[in-house]
Design an enzyme around this catalytic site. Structure first.
Site, PDB file in Angstrom:
ATOM      1  N   GLY A 136      50.451  40.145  35.729  1.00 18.23           N
ATOM      2  CA  GLY A 136      49.619  40.429  34.554  1.00 18.23           C
ATOM      3  C   GLY A 136      49.594  41.905  34.237  1.00 18.23           C
ATOM      4  N   ASN A 137      48.658  42.318  33.439  1.00 15.83           N
ATOM      5  CA  ASN A 137      48.551  43.737  33.082  1.00 15.83           C
ATOM      6  C   ASN A 137      47.089  44.114  32.864  1.00 15.83           C
ATOM      7  OD1 ASN A 137      47.904  43.412  30.119  1.00 15.83           O
ATOM      8  ND2 ASN A 137      49.817  42.246  30.272  1.00 15.83           N
ATOM      9  N   HIS A 138      46.867  45.413  32.620  1.00 19.11           N
ATOM     10  CA  HIS A 138      45.498  45.936  32.559  1.00 19.11           C
ATOM     11  C   HIS A 138      44.799  45.742  31.218  1.00 19.11           C
ATOM     12  CE1 HIS A 138      45.516  47.815  36.433  1.00 19.11           C
ATOM     13  NE2 HIS A 138      46.619  48.495  36.175  1.00 19.11           N
ATOM     14  N   SER A 139      45.452  45.128  30.249  1.00 15.89           N
ATOM     15  CA  SER A 139      44.835  45.063  28.918  1.00 15.89           C
ATOM     16  C   SER A 139      43.510  44.278  28.945  1.00 15.89           C
ATOM     17  CB  SER A 139      45.798  44.389  27.935  1.00 15.89           C
ATOM     18  OG  SER A 139      45.163  44.294  26.694  1.00 15.89           O
ATOM     19  N   ALA A 189      48.947  42.616  24.987  1.00 15.75           N
ATOM     20  CA  ALA A 189      49.973  43.142  25.886  1.00 15.75           C
ATOM     21  C   ALA A 189      50.718  41.928  26.425  1.00 15.75           C
ATOM     22  CB  ALA A 189      49.323  43.924  27.009  1.00 15.75           C
TER      23      ALA A 189
END
Ligand code: C5P
Length: 396
Positions: A201-204, A268
């Protein structure tokens, strides 16, 4: 926006807590001005904690700051909810014997009043005349809902739902320049499964996309949000659809694109996904010291939309986002221009995520570039950035 919330002394005063929460969630600053009688129903501590602002209904404290004038003049919007019959009478007569009364008389901001009382009081000739007087002066007085009242009785007099009050109040201030436009916004971050437990995943946080959606609703747009992994998201006046992976988001975007006027790709999206997702949980004891995950490219959803727009001759404006680790404004502008070209969208919103100060924050520092070469830098709340992005789209 700076909102003054007046609360008067009725049993529905406790519902003002939901109004405060909705306003704060929509990015507004809230200053609560209860009457002394309102504080018999709800504590100042609760109101302070929810509004993140001090609450002092006394007209005669802080006299040197002339707070009734300061509050009245700096308010962009005033809501009085609940409004009692007694408050309506005092307001209609222009009586300013407490802080709320003074704030109302010093302010030029639009005012929304949401009465709540027993049916007999609402239909009493005195109340009817007071409401008429206020309305004739441009004050927006909501009609109360019908339903269960404080005692065993029911009828007209219930405070309208907090969502309806906030929506009606915000509509008083908003420019309706996106009226009827259908806007599709992606927000949040996609997750690509590794096994039933883990994902890439990502930090968005999704906050910028959500701010755009909220702002678009208040400017009259019909908004659908594809929310990738944003827990419990609700946006009053918008349709929120949960989504997860890039493939799933692409399918939903393609399904919704027809009939959309603007596509805003704020999510994102993971560029790669795991080629072979394990059906069972990967166990460290069986994997040893290394794990090799083969990743394959995800579709570029935004680029796909731009191609469809061109091939099918759709009348859709497209907005892309570029989160870059640029270092300087000059480098950010170069990267943003390159991305605008490669994606083929109409507008790109770029920000420098070096040091990751932007993720999860309420603030952003964005550079917005259009395909016609217009450039605008805006540093402020994500709501402020949303507002500039929508100004540009309204022009387009
Ligand atoms: O190429 P990059 O990921 O930096 O591009 C960011 C922009 O492209 C964002 O608007 C994002 O929503 C979109 N995007 C996409 N599909 C992908 C990757 C990014 O739509 N697979």
């Amino acid at each position: 926006m700076r909102v003054v919330l007046g609360i008067t002394g009725g049993i529905a005063a406790y519902k003002a807590t939901s109004i405060i929460r909705l306003l704060i969630e929509a990015g507004h600053e809230v200053k609560v001005v209860p009457t002394q009688n309102a504080l018999r129903f709800i504590g100042a501590t609760t109101l302070e904690a929810l509004s993140h602002n001090s609450v002092d209904p006394d007209l005669y404290t802080d006299v040197e700051s002339v707070k009734h004038v300061e509050l009245g003049q700096s308010a962009d919007l005033i809501i009085v909810a609940p409004a009692t019959a007694s408050f309506l009478a005092r307001y209609a007569a222009g009586i300013a014997d407490d802080l709320l009364g003074n704030v109302l008389l010093t302010s030029r901001a639009p005012v929304l009043v949401a009465p709540a009382m027993h049916t007999e009081m609402w239909t009493n000739a005195a109340t009817v005349a007071n409401v008429e007087t206020l309305r004739s002066r441009g004050i927006n007085v909501l009609n109360p809902d019908s339903g269960r009242l404080t005692g065993k009785d029911s009828g007209a007099g219930r405070l309208p739902e907090p969502e309806a009050i906030v929506e009606a109040a915000l509509a008083l201030t908003s420019v309706r320049d996106l009226s009827g436009k259908r806007i599709l916004v992606t927000a949040g971050g996609t997750r690509e499964a590794i096994d039933p437990v883990r994902f890439i995943g990502n930090h968005s946080s999704g906050k910028q996309g959500v701010a755009i959606a909220r702002e678009a609703v208040s400017r009259g747009a019909r908004v659908t949000v594809l929310a990738a992994n944003i827990e419990g998201l609700q946006i009053s006046g918008a349709t929120v659809i949960a989504t997860d992976t890039a493939i799933e988001m692409e399918r939903q975007v393609n399904h919704l694109l027809q009939g959309t006027d603007v596509f805003i790709s704020a999510a994102a999206v993971s560029d790669f996904r795991v080629a072979e997702v394990s059906a069972t949980k990967l166990k460290r004891s069986q994997l040893g010291d290394q794990i090799n995950l083969r990743l394959i490219a995800n579709p570029d959803i935004l680029a796909g939309v731009v191609s469809r727009v061109r091939e099918e001759g759709l009348d859709v404006r497209t907005v892309g986002f570029a989160a870059e680790t640029a270092g300087t404004q000059w480098a950010l502008a170069e990267l943003a221009k390159a991305k605008l070209g490669s994606k083929g969208c109409d507008v790109i919103v770029a920000n420098d995520v070096s040091g990751s100060a932007v993720f999860g924050s309420e603030h952003n520092d964005a550079l917005i570039i259009t395909k016609d070469g217009e450039q605008k830098r805006i540093a402020g709340t994500k709501t402020a950035v949303a507002s500039v992005v929508l100004d540009i789209l309204a022009e387009l």
